[in-house]
Write a protein that holds these residues in place. Sequence first.
Motif, short mmCIF file in Angstrom:
data_model
loop_
_atom_site.label_atom_id
_atom_site.label_comp_id
_atom_site.label_asym_id
_atom_site.label_seq_id
_atom_site.Cartn_x
_atom_site.Cartn_y
_atom_site.Cartn_z
N VAL A 112 0.84 -1.19 0.00
CA VAL A 112 0.00 0.00 0.00
C VAL A 112 0.88 1.25 0.00
O VAL A 112 1.52 1.56 1.00
N PRO A 113 0.92 1.96 -1.13
CA PRO A 113 1.73 3.19 -1.17
C PRO A 113 1.13 4.26 -0.24
O PRO A 113 -0.09 4.29 -0.03
N PRO A 114 1.96 5.12 0.33
CA PRO A 114 1.48 6.13 1.28
C PRO A 114 0.33 6.98 0.75
O PRO A 114 -0.61 7.27 1.49
N ALA A 115 0.36 7.36 -0.52
CA ALA A 115 -0.71 8.20 -1.08
C ALA A 115 -2.05 7.47 -1.06
O ALA A 115 -3.09 8.06 -0.75
N LEU A 116 -2.04 6.19 -1.37
CA LEU A 116 -3.27 5.39 -1.36
C LEU A 116 -3.77 5.20 0.07
O LEU A 116 -4.97 5.28 0.33
N ALA A 117 -2.85 4.96 1.00
CA ALA A 117 -3.23 4.81 2.40
C ALA A 117 -3.89 6.09 2.92
O ALA A 117 -4.89 6.04 3.63
#
Length: 136
Positions: A112-117
Amino acid sequence: MVLQCRNLDIPVYKELDQASGSIVDQAHIILDALFGFSFHGQVRDPYKEIIDIFEKSTKPIVSVDIPSGWDVEHGPTEHVKFQPDVLVSLTAPKQCVSHFTGKRHFLGGRFVPPALAKKFDFDVPAYPGSEQVVEL
């Protein structure tokens, strides 16, 4: 997966009767990775027989992502009640984890990339160093 098992000298059985009995008795653990989280409905043969082995076994069971045959939201079903000892969730724990009463729960992968999280308000646990798995 089959090729990987053969390259690692891990036996692969095509018939359940070959895998049950003495082979299961000799195992230290049972790895449950039959279905993905998108599985729905009632478990049918030949998987029903395998789930029966899980139900009756006293060996520790490690389930990958979601215990096979469980409902992804509601957990164990009328027909599948086994409880794994260890659960390794992938990407994120599924809703059925609230029904998990085993000993240890891990989250595998840094998918899970930070932007998606941030977009979905998803709490990504801290992975120490370069670890790909964290215990929850």
